[in-house]
Design a protein around this motif. Sequence first.
Motif, mmCIF file in Angstrom:
data_model
loop_
_atom_site.group_PDB
_atom_site.id
_atom_site.type_symbol
_atom_site.label_atom_id
_atom_site.label_comp_id
_atom_site.label_asym_id
_atom_site.label_seq_id
_atom_site.Cartn_x
_atom_site.Cartn_y
_atom_site.Cartn_z
ATOM 1 N N ALA A 23 -15.375 17.276 25.323
ATOM 2 C CA ALA A 23 -15.853 18.236 26.313
ATOM 3 C C ALA A 23 -17.359 18.186 26.505
ATOM 4 C CB ALA A 23 -15.442 19.657 25.915
ATOM 5 N N ASN A 24 -18.067 17.515 25.573
ATOM 6 C CA ASN A 24 -19.531 17.461 25.678
ATOM 7 C C ASN A 24 -20.041 16.175 25.041
ATOM 8 O OD1 ASN A 24 -19.837 17.968 22.740
ATOM 9 N ND2 ASN A 24 -19.079 20.012 23.261
ATOM 10 N N TRP A 25 -21.355 15.941 25.152
ATOM 11 C CA TRP A 25 -21.928 14.694 24.659
ATOM 12 C C TRP A 25 -21.903 14.598 23.141
ATOM 13 C CZ3 TRP A 25 -22.429 10.147 26.417
ATOM 14 C CH2 TRP A 25 -22.603 9.920 27.776
ATOM 15 N N GLN A 26 -22.008 15.696 22.475
ATOM 16 C CA GLN A 26 -21.970 15.656 21.019
ATOM 17 C C GLN A 26 -20.643 15.088 20.534
ATOM 18 O OE1 GLN A 26 -23.579 19.005 18.743
ATOM 19 N NE2 GLN A 26 -21.740 18.998 17.482
ATOM 20 N N GLN A 27 -19.557 15.521 21.149
ATOM 21 C CA GLN A 27 -18.232 15.015 20.772
ATOM 22 C C GLN A 27 -18.084 13.543 21.132
ATOM 23 O OE1 GLN A 27 -15.566 17.698 22.766
ATOM 24 N NE2 GLN A 27 -15.834 19.327 21.241
ATOM 25 N N VAL A 28 -18.656 13.141 22.275
ATOM 26 C CA VAL A 28 -18.593 11.732 22.681
ATOM 27 C C VAL A 28 -19.290 10.865 21.638
ATOM 28 C CG1 VAL A 28 -19.399 10.035 24.373
ATOM 29 C CG2 VAL A 28 -18.407 12.199 25.148
ATOM 30 N N VAL A 29 -20.502 11.265 21.240
ATOM 31 C CA VAL A 29 -21.265 10.488 20.264
ATOM 32 C C VAL A 29 -20.528 10.423 18.922
ATOM 33 C CG1 VAL A 29 -23.412 10.434 18.928
ATOM 34 C CG2 VAL A 29 -23.477 10.936 21.367
ATOM 35 N N GLU A 30 -19.966 11.541 18.509
ATOM 36 C CA GLU A 30 -19.233 11.572 17.234
ATOM 37 C C GLU A 30 -18.051 10.609 17.263
ATOM 38 O OE1 GLU A 30 -18.193 15.638 16.737
ATOM 39 O OE2 GLU A 30 -20.187 16.249 16.027
ATOM 40 N N GLU A 31 -17.308 10.599 18.350
ATOM 41 C CA GLU A 31 -16.124 9.731 18.429
ATOM 42 C C GLU A 31 -16.504 8.260 18.529
ATOM 43 O OE1 GLU A 31 -13.099 10.717 17.825
ATOM 44 O OE2 GLU A 31 -13.951 12.714 17.553
ATOM 45 N N ILE A 32 -17.561 7.963 19.298
ATOM 46 C CA ILE A 32 -18.011 6.571 19.383
ATOM 47 C C ILE A 32 -18.498 6.100 18.016
ATOM 48 C CG2 ILE A 32 -19.737 5.030 20.393
ATOM 49 C CD1 ILE A 32 -19.585 6.645 22.950
ATOM 50 N N GLY A 33 -19.113 7.009 17.261
ATOM 51 C CA GLY A 33 -19.594 6.669 15.929
ATOM 52 C C GLY A 33 -18.476 6.320 14.962
ATOM 53 N N LYS A 34 -17.259 6.750 15.247
ATOM 54 C CA LYS A 34 -16.115 6.461 14.386
ATOM 55 C C LYS A 34 -15.441 5.129 14.737
ATOM 56 C CE LYS A 34 -15.005 11.405 14.000
ATOM 57 N NZ LYS A 34 -13.983 12.447 14.335
ATOM 58 N N ARG A 35 -15.957 4.444 15.759
ATOM 59 C CA ARG A 35 -15.302 3.237 16.257
ATOM 60 C C ARG A 35 -15.122 2.194 15.156
ATOM 61 N NH1 ARG A 35 -16.202 -1.874 17.880
ATOM 62 N NH2 ARG A 35 -18.344 -1.812 17.093
ATOM 63 N N GLN A 36 -13.908 1.648 15.050
ATOM 64 C CA GLN A 36 -13.606 0.568 14.117
ATOM 65 C C GLN A 36 -13.281 -0.730 14.841
ATOM 66 O OE1 GLN A 36 -13.937 0.779 10.802
ATOM 67 N NE2 GLN A 36 -14.629 2.902 11.037
ATOM 68 N N LYS B 184 -24.190 -6.468 17.504
ATOM 69 C CA LYS B 184 -24.101 -6.390 16.051
ATOM 70 C C LYS B 184 -25.132 -5.432 15.461
ATOM 71 C CE LYS B 184 -22.153 -11.017 15.363
ATOM 72 N NZ LYS B 184 -22.356 -12.344 14.724
ATOM 73 N N ASP B 185 -26.302 -5.382 16.109
ATOM 74 C CA ASP B 185 -27.343 -4.490 15.593
ATOM 75 C C ASP B 185 -27.247 -3.084 16.198
ATOM 76 O OD1 ASP B 185 -27.980 -5.311 18.124
ATOM 77 O OD2 ASP B 185 -30.127 -5.530 17.757
ATOM 78 N N ALA B 186 -26.253 -2.877 17.086
ATOM 79 C CA ALA B 186 -26.045 -1.546 17.677
ATOM 80 C C ALA B 186 -24.542 -1.343 17.900
ATOM 81 C CB ALA B 186 -26.809 -1.416 18.993
ATOM 82 N N PRO B 187 -23.763 -1.309 16.807
ATOM 83 C CA PRO B 187 -22.299 -1.301 16.921
ATOM 84 C C PRO B 187 -21.711 -0.022 17.511
ATOM 85 C CG PRO B 187 -22.957 -0.937 14.650
ATOM 86 C CD PRO B 187 -24.204 -1.277 15.396
ATOM 87 N N THR B 188 -22.509 1.041 17.615
ATOM 88 C CA THR B 188 -21.985 2.300 18.174
ATOM 89 C C THR B 188 -22.739 2.711 19.432
ATOM 90 O OG1 THR B 188 -23.450 3.642 16.782
ATOM 91 C CG2 THR B 188 -21.270 3.112 15.903
ATOM 92 N N VAL B 189 -23.421 1.756 20.067
ATOM 93 C CA VAL B 189 -24.144 2.042 21.311
ATOM 94 C C VAL B 189 -23.338 1.540 22.491
ATOM 95 C CG1 VAL B 189 -26.240 1.620 22.633
ATOM 96 C CG2 VAL B 189 -26.384 1.987 20.170
ATOM 97 N N LEU B 190 -22.872 2.473 23.300
ATOM 98 C CA LEU B 190 -22.074 2.123 24.480
ATOM 99 C C LEU B 190 -22.966 1.620 25.608
ATOM 100 C CD1 LEU B 190 -19.222 2.167 25.772
ATOM 101 C CD2 LEU B 190 -19.689 4.536 26.462
ATOM 102 N N GLY B 191 -24.193 2.115 25.662
ATOM 103 C CA GLY B 191 -25.108 1.663 26.712
ATOM 104 C C GLY B 191 -25.168 2.599 27.900
ATOM 105 N N VAL B 192 -25.062 3.891 27.651
ATOM 106 C CA VAL B 192 -25.182 4.865 28.740
ATOM 107 C C VAL B 192 -26.203 5.925 28.329
ATOM 108 C CG1 VAL B 192 -22.832 4.563 29.579
ATOM 109 C CG2 VAL B 192 -23.297 6.307 27.854
ATOM 110 N N THR B 193 -26.814 6.521 29.327
ATOM 111 C CA THR B 193 -27.695 7.648 29.072
ATOM 112 C C THR B 193 -27.061 8.912 29.627
ATOM 113 O OG1 THR B 193 -28.919 7.346 31.141
ATOM 114 C CG2 THR B 193 -29.756 6.207 29.183
#
Length: 373
Positions: free
Chosen positions: A164-177, A202-211
């Motif tokens: 529902a918000n950016w905090q949740q988006v970042v948390e879920e992307i951070g869990k990416r396997q 490889k040096d940014a495994p949890t960066v989707l590339g959006v602002t």
Amino acid sequence: MLLSIIAVIVALSPIVIVHEFGHYLACRLTGIRVKEFAFGFGKILWHKKVGDTDYQVRAIPFGGFVEPAGQMFHPQDAPEPPKPYEFAAKKWYAKFFMVVNGALFNYLLAALIFGALIYIKGMPETDGAKMPAVIGSVAEGYPAAELDLKAGDKILSVNGVQTANWQQVVEEIGKRQGDLTLTYERGDKTLTATAKSNTFKKDAPTVLGVTVEVIYNPVPWWKAAGLGFYQCYYWTKFSLTSLTQSFVKKKAPELAGPVGIVNIIHQAVHRSLLDFVFLIAMLSVAVGMFNLFPIPILDGGYALVYLWEGLTKKLPTEKTLNIAVNIGMYLLILLVVYATYSDAKRIFFKPKAAAAAQAAPEQAPAEAENVQK
């Protein structure tokens, strides 16, 4: 081209005028007579003498000066002491106030502009839990660009988990396997796309590339005024910290010379009026900060001399002052040459691919900064 030329004049003129007015006002407050107060250099286009001061507008609208009566350092072998209205006759604290007040007025101008912009537009929300998961921009070279995500898309879920918000988006992307599946809303359509694991850096495994699409909250005028001064503090601290880290890490500092400043103004005026006005405030902070550096021939260098006079009750010798001025001049020349070389290398000779590769990482940290603050 004409717009850019006008923009350069419009951006730099208030910074110069305010700086010199700061010196002029300090002279008036301390009883120092002002012989000339000029905006610009070169041929005099207009002038009017009022009292003891000749007010001038000159042909080259970059720079300006205030000429106080007398010399900054009265010759030690002079047959007569300086006259009471001359600069050298004043106490050390009056001279100190005069030389630093130009820079202080640059900070005042910047604080007023920052405060006005914050009052007009509001303050950006920095709490990710209060920010809708709407994309503001997409960086090239990152998974988001390959998914054809666009500004304005609203992320509804990440790997099946509703967000529902950016905090949740970042948390879920951070869990990416492995792969990352996004469900997002574009207009009245609900779309799904999957970013393959091998598309993440490889040096940014949890960066989707959006602002983040920035949202602004209204601010009362008194709070906006305080935030305007805080912005001056923040950008000064940021600049000094960046310079310090460059020297500590033995890296060449990122500096903008005349060519770089003109290029920055050109880009800002073609983006939006608010960006252009914001840039004026940033340049005013930079001018104020730079002038306070303790380098001889800059305001900060003279301020250091007058502080020394206040502590020791005497000025350095003329020989010492001349040596310091020469060293300061050489330092400034080297600084301008280095900054101009950096500008040319960055703007004219950098390969397009390298420029694009650098632009993407600059955008990615903005995403984390906006969400995590």
